[in-house]
Design a protein around this motif. Structure first.
Motif, PDB file in Angstrom:
ATOM      1  N   GLU A 102       0.992  -1.237  -0.154  1.00 28.02           N
ATOM      2  CA  GLU A 102      -0.054  -0.350  -0.012  1.00 28.02           C
ATOM      3  C   GLU A 102       0.736   1.334  -0.012  1.00 28.02           C
ATOM      4  OE1 GLU A 102      -4.064  -2.091   2.402  1.00 28.02           O
ATOM      5  OE2 GLU A 102      -2.057  -1.051   3.763  1.00 28.02           O
ATOM      6  N   ASN A 103       2.024   1.531   0.812  1.00 30.03           N
ATOM      7  CA  ASN A 103       2.892   2.537   0.392  1.00 30.03           C
ATOM      8  C   ASN A 103       3.667   2.849  -1.033  1.00 30.03           C
ATOM      9  OD1 ASN A 103       4.154   3.764   3.695  1.00 30.03           O
ATOM     10  ND2 ASN A 103       3.562   2.163   3.975  1.00 30.03           N
ATOM     11  N   VAL A 104       3.930   1.644  -1.465  1.00 35.48           N
ATOM     12  CA  VAL A 104       4.920   1.078  -2.280  1.00 35.48           C
ATOM     13  C   VAL A 104       3.459   2.532  -3.500  1.00 35.48           C
ATOM     14  CG1 VAL A 104       5.697   0.483  -4.526  1.00 35.48           C
ATOM     15  CG2 VAL A 104       5.997   0.007  -2.138  1.00 35.48           C
ATOM     16  N   ALA A 105       2.127   2.021  -3.077  1.00 38.21           N
ATOM     17  CA  ALA A 105       0.938   2.061  -4.182  1.00 38.21           C
ATOM     18  C   ALA A 105       0.372   3.332  -4.591  1.00 38.21           C
ATOM     19  CB  ALA A 105      -0.193   1.008  -4.214  1.00 38.21           C
ATOM     20  N   LEU A 106       0.996   4.048  -3.149  1.00 40.73           N
ATOM     21  CA  LEU A 106       0.122   5.804  -3.155  1.00 40.73           C
ATOM     22  C   LEU A 106       0.110   6.588  -3.934  1.00 40.73           C
ATOM     23  CD1 LEU A 106      -1.659   6.479   0.237  1.00 40.73           C
ATOM     24  CD2 LEU A 106       1.157   7.200   0.245  1.00 40.73           C
ATOM     25  N   PRO A 107       1.234   6.793  -4.650  1.00 38.19           N
ATOM     26  CA  PRO A 107       1.969   7.074  -5.323  1.00 38.19           C
ATOM     27  C   PRO A 107       0.700   7.336  -6.860  1.00 38.19           C
ATOM     28  CG  PRO A 107       3.446   7.135  -5.032  1.00 38.19           C
ATOM     29  CD  PRO A 107       2.823   6.136  -3.897  1.00 38.19           C
ATOM     30  N   LEU A 108      -0.163   6.220  -7.480  1.00 38.47           N
ATOM     31  CA  LEU A 108      -0.974   5.516  -8.120  1.00 38.47           C
ATOM     32  C   LEU A 108      -2.049   6.600  -7.129  1.00 38.47           C
ATOM     33  CD1 LEU A 108       0.437   2.251  -9.174  1.00 38.47           C
ATOM     34  CD2 LEU A 108       0.989   4.898 -10.251  1.00 38.47           C
ATOM     35  N   VAL A 109      -2.756   6.275  -5.937  1.00 33.28           N
ATOM     36  CA  VAL A 109      -4.036   7.060  -6.173  1.00 33.28           C
ATOM     37  C   VAL A 109      -3.975   8.274  -6.149  1.00 33.28           C
ATOM     38  CG1 VAL A 109      -5.409   7.568  -3.682  1.00 33.28           C
ATOM     39  CG2 VAL A 109      -3.639   5.576  -3.596  1.00 33.28           C
ATOM     40  N   HIS A 110      -2.787   9.336  -6.358  1.00 32.85           N
ATOM     41  CA  HIS A 110      -3.650  10.625  -6.980  1.00 32.85           C
ATOM     42  C   HIS A 110      -3.885  10.538  -8.341  1.00 32.85           C
ATOM     43  CE1 HIS A 110      -2.195  11.404  -2.413  1.00 32.85           C
ATOM     44  NE2 HIS A 110      -0.636  11.329  -2.894  1.00 32.85           N
ATOM     45  N   ARG A 111      -3.527   9.302  -9.073  1.00 31.22           N
ATOM     46  CA  ARG A 111      -3.499   9.774 -10.317  1.00 31.22           C
ATOM     47  C   ARG A 111      -4.303   8.796 -11.305  1.00 31.22           C
ATOM     48  NH1 ARG A 111       2.322   8.318 -13.818  1.00 31.22           N
ATOM     49  NH2 ARG A 111       3.553  10.187 -12.269  1.00 31.22           N
ATOM     50  N   ALA A 112      -5.398   7.904  -9.584  1.00 32.76           N
ATOM     51  CA  ALA A 112      -7.565   7.726 -10.349  1.00 32.76           C
ATOM     52  C   ALA A 112      -6.859   6.044 -10.936  1.00 32.76           C
ATOM     53  CB  ALA A 112      -7.566   8.727 -11.258  1.00 32.76           C
ATOM     54  N   VAL A 113      -5.134   5.404 -10.277  1.00 33.71           N
ATOM     55  CA  VAL A 113      -5.355   4.377 -11.034  1.00 33.71           C
ATOM     56  C   VAL A 113      -6.790   3.054  -9.969  1.00 33.71           C
ATOM     57  CG1 VAL A 113      -3.405   2.100 -11.188  1.00 33.71           C
ATOM     58  CG2 VAL A 113      -2.673   4.188 -11.432  1.00 33.71           C
TER      59      VAL A 113
END
Ligand SMILES: Nc1ncnc2c1ncn2[C@@H]1O[C@H](COP(=O)(O)OP(=O)(O)OP(=O)(O)O)[C@@H](O)[C@H]1O
Ligand SMILES: [Mg+2]
Length: 225
Positions: A102-113
């Protein structure tokens, strides 16, 4: 990749401002790994923050990947930053309540992935840093070296062209530090990601493609391979 021309910067209100960077100029080619060294307070982190578009210089020009980014609004700068740059910090900056993936994926949350695609992308990067068996561990359940590997995976998940690392081994024992350095060097070689890294380790700095030495807000030496 990075082109700095006459960068000047300071902190505080104009009248009482202390000059922290004084006419710094630098050209760092694409796909290389460079070290930024110099005494405490010489301006290394300040320079890294300017290159990372986290702050704006008082004067001078910054070009990243050929684009002049000095005059961008905060909003435009954030877009360039998200597209181009990954950050790695001395103290990892992981979210304590989130698992490794979840930490690694966090930047992708802002990209609406979507969540499935995020998890897939995070797993790919955790595999790259050798932590695919730690997907569900939280930061406190991992060693310092493992936490920094999670932070590197997070920096890579947006597929940046440049990684900026401020003393990435500063909180690690020498063995974990050597592993993190080997990992960054492999990422640079295999993926062609440019890396600019602050370090106090002279031997390590000499092993990079280039070394920039700062003193009192100026670059006093640039050594290239
Ligand atoms: N937010 C700030 N406000 C005021 N002064 C600051 C700020 N950040 C840094 N400085 C000052 O700017 C100078 C350069 O700081 P900087 O953090 O860039 O140094 P550094 O080379 O990264 O040092 P270190 O090796 O200790 O991390 C220092 O004199 C510091 O006190
Ligand atoms: Mg610093």
């Amino acid at each position: 990749m990075i082109q700095l021309t006459d960068i000047t910067h300071g902190y505080g209100p104009a009248r009482s401002r202390t000059q922290v960077l004084d006419r710094v100029s630098l050209v760092m080619p694409t796909s290389q790994m460079w070290a930024l060294t110099g005494a405490s307070g010489s301006g290394k982190s300040t320079l890294l923050n300017l290159v990372g578009l986290l702050d704006r210089p008082h004067s001078g020009e910054i070009k990243l990947a050929g684009q002049n980014v000095s005059g961008l609004s905060a909003h435009e700068a954030a877009k360039v930053r998200n597209r181009l740059i990954g950050f790695v910090f001395q103290s990892f900056h992981l979210m304590p309540r989130l698992s490794a993936w979840e930490n690694v994926a966090l930047p992708l949350v802002h990209r609406a992935v979507g969540r499935t695609a995020r998890r897939h992308a995070a797993m790919e990067q955790l595999e790259r840093v050798g932590l695919d068996d730690r997907l569900y561990h939280r930061p406190e359940e991992m060693s310092g070296g493992q936490r920094q590997r999670v932070a590197i995976a997070r920096a890579l998940v947006t597929q940046p062209r440049l990684i900026l690392a401020d003393e990435p081994t500063g909180n690690l024992d020498s063995e974990s530090g050597a592993m993190i350095m080997a990992l960054l060097s492999r990422i640079n070689r295999e993926m062609g990601v440019s890396i600019l890294m602050v370090t106090h380790d002279e031997a390590l700095a000499r092993s990079c493609d280039g070394q920039v030495v700062m003193q009192d807000g100026r670059i006093i030496q640039t050594v290239t391979g």
